[in-house]
Enzyme design. Sequence first.
Site, mmCIF file in Angstrom:
data_model
loop_
_atom_site.group_PDB
_atom_site.id
_atom_site.type_symbol
_atom_site.label_atom_id
_atom_site.label_comp_id
_atom_site.label_asym_id
_atom_site.label_seq_id
_atom_site.Cartn_x
_atom_site.Cartn_y
_atom_site.Cartn_z
ATOM 1 N N GLY A 1 0.728 51.068 23.811
ATOM 2 C CA GLY A 1 0.043 49.942 23.170
ATOM 3 C C GLY A 1 -1.156 50.402 22.374
ATOM 4 O O GLY A 1 -2.211 49.757 22.368
ATOM 5 N N GLY B 1 -3.978 48.324 20.357
ATOM 6 C CA GLY B 1 -4.791 47.273 20.976
ATOM 7 C C GLY B 1 -6.264 47.617 21.076
ATOM 8 O O GLY B 1 -6.691 48.732 20.746
ATOM 9 N N ARG C 1 4.647 48.898 18.397
ATOM 10 C CA ARG C 1 5.923 48.255 18.040
ATOM 11 C C ARG C 1 6.346 48.594 16.618
ATOM 12 O O ARG C 1 7.534 48.704 16.335
ATOM 13 C CB ARG C 1 5.804 46.740 18.221
ATOM 14 C CG ARG C 1 5.828 46.325 19.682
ATOM 15 C CD ARG C 1 5.723 44.839 19.837
ATOM 16 N NE ARG C 1 5.962 44.423 21.205
ATOM 17 C CZ ARG C 1 5.797 43.194 21.649
ATOM 18 N NH1 ARG C 1 5.376 42.249 20.826
ATOM 19 N NH2 ARG C 1 6.037 42.902 22.907
ATOM 20 N N LEU D 1 8.021 48.273 25.763
ATOM 21 C CA LEU D 1 7.911 48.470 27.207
ATOM 22 C C LEU D 1 9.249 48.304 27.925
ATOM 23 O O LEU D 1 9.481 48.932 28.963
ATOM 24 C CB LEU D 1 6.894 47.487 27.812
ATOM 25 C CG LEU D 1 5.416 47.791 27.579
ATOM 26 C CD1 LEU D 1 4.558 46.716 28.222
ATOM 27 C CD2 LEU D 1 5.041 49.154 28.123
ATOM 28 N N ALA E 1 -0.724 49.293 27.478
ATOM 29 C CA ALA E 1 0.021 48.140 26.957
ATOM 30 C C ALA E 1 0.325 47.137 28.063
ATOM 31 O O ALA E 1 0.691 47.507 29.172
ATOM 32 C CB ALA E 1 1.325 48.613 26.326
ATOM 33 N N SER E 2 0.143 45.863 27.732
ATOM 34 C CA SER E 2 0.460 44.800 28.684
ATOM 35 C C SER E 2 0.638 43.503 27.920
ATOM 36 O O SER E 2 -0.070 43.260 26.938
ATOM 37 C CB SER E 2 -0.667 44.630 29.703
ATOM 38 O OG SER E 2 -0.349 43.619 30.628
ATOM 39 N N LYS F 1 -0.910 41.063 36.305
ATOM 40 C CA LYS F 1 -1.626 42.328 36.486
ATOM 41 C C LYS F 1 -1.550 42.801 37.934
ATOM 42 O O LYS F 1 -1.416 43.999 38.207
ATOM 43 C CB LYS F 1 -3.084 42.191 36.049
ATOM 44 C CG LYS F 1 -3.292 41.889 34.579
ATOM 45 C CD LYS F 1 -2.628 42.887 33.649
ATOM 46 C CE LYS F 1 -3.342 44.202 33.536
ATOM 47 N NZ LYS F 1 -2.748 45.066 32.469
ATOM 48 N N LEU G 1 -14.093 41.558 31.988
ATOM 49 C CA LEU G 1 -14.072 41.060 30.612
ATOM 50 C C LEU G 1 -14.648 42.124 29.668
ATOM 51 O O LEU G 1 -15.794 42.541 29.825
ATOM 52 C CB LEU G 1 -14.891 39.774 30.515
ATOM 53 C CG LEU G 1 -14.942 39.087 29.163
ATOM 54 C CD1 LEU G 1 -13.568 38.576 28.737
ATOM 55 C CD2 LEU G 1 -15.945 37.933 29.184
ATOM 56 N N SER H 1 -10.547 38.891 24.420
ATOM 57 C CA SER H 1 -11.934 38.925 24.911
ATOM 58 C C SER H 1 -12.940 38.819 23.768
ATOM 59 O O SER H 1 -13.996 38.193 23.912
ATOM 60 C CB SER H 1 -12.187 40.179 25.757
ATOM 61 O OG SER H 1 -11.857 41.340 25.038
#
Length: 327
Positions: free
Chosen positions: A11, A14, A36, A63, A83-84, A167, A192, A205
Amino acid sequence: MAEAGRICVTGAGGFVASWAVKLLLSQNYVVHGTVRGPGDEKNAHLKKLDKAPENLKLFKAELLDYDSLFASIKGCDGVFHVASPVPSTSVPNPEARIVELIQPAANGTLNVLKACSEAGIKRVIYVSSGAAVSLNPSWPKGQVKDESCWSDKDYCRATNNWYCLSKTEAESKAFEYAKGSGLDVVSVCPTLVFGPMLQSTINSSSLVLIKLLKEGYTSLENKLRMTVDVRDVAEALLLVYNKPEAEGRYICTAHMVKAQELVEKLKSIYPDYNYPKRQVIPSAFTEVRDEEHLSSEKLQRLGWSYRPLEETLVDSVESIKEAGLLN
């Protein structure tokens, strides 16, 4: 200068991952970044980082596509699994949430770990979340939560905290896999995350700050925020990767601040934005959550430190302004 090693960052485009890539490149690591779409404009910032032309290789990977992950990870010494799935707008039913968030988080993590085992990876740093620590109603009242505290999955379901559930599920599965396979897995659980953006797209965030500055809410719930700077999170990932004695989980948080205090700090530096008109006392449920004081003592014992909140806020706002997101 000699190559420090090879690390795959999942990821890579991000918010947190971009800073991890930047830090690794600055320390002479060769980075395999999974995205991606390697040619997408939203990943263009990665190619502009110092040393990226020589030391950054972007791989097209998903993923849930094992072969693409293995191709990205092969040849590396370590992996930062960042990545999530991130929650979208409200989905009407729990089953949809499970499909959208929880299955990709857990199954994607297992795919990454299996690829790491096959590729002979020395250590995996899994980026979890403070959300996988904090939602535990049976934790003793008033006791600071440490790494032994896990969010209660049933409580997450009952309170519709699907991100927390995803998570918690993914991190617990990561450690189950590590125990069964012998793979060296260490997790970092940030709260955060604020700080300057490298990427062009808005992360969830940073959106919290943007809304505080420009939405002009009539009122705002005065709830507790546990914050940490994105650059300090990246430093934490590299620290636990490089410390042979690092093991298990590491909570990564720096400052506890109420929403009202956060607004006042921002107002004192940037007085002219459209801040919330008034603060309201938190609800009973939020008051329960306000007791969720997490401790980064374990990470600090390893040598981690964090920057002042004001520095984070100024750099965040300047980054948001530069991106034209406050116009």
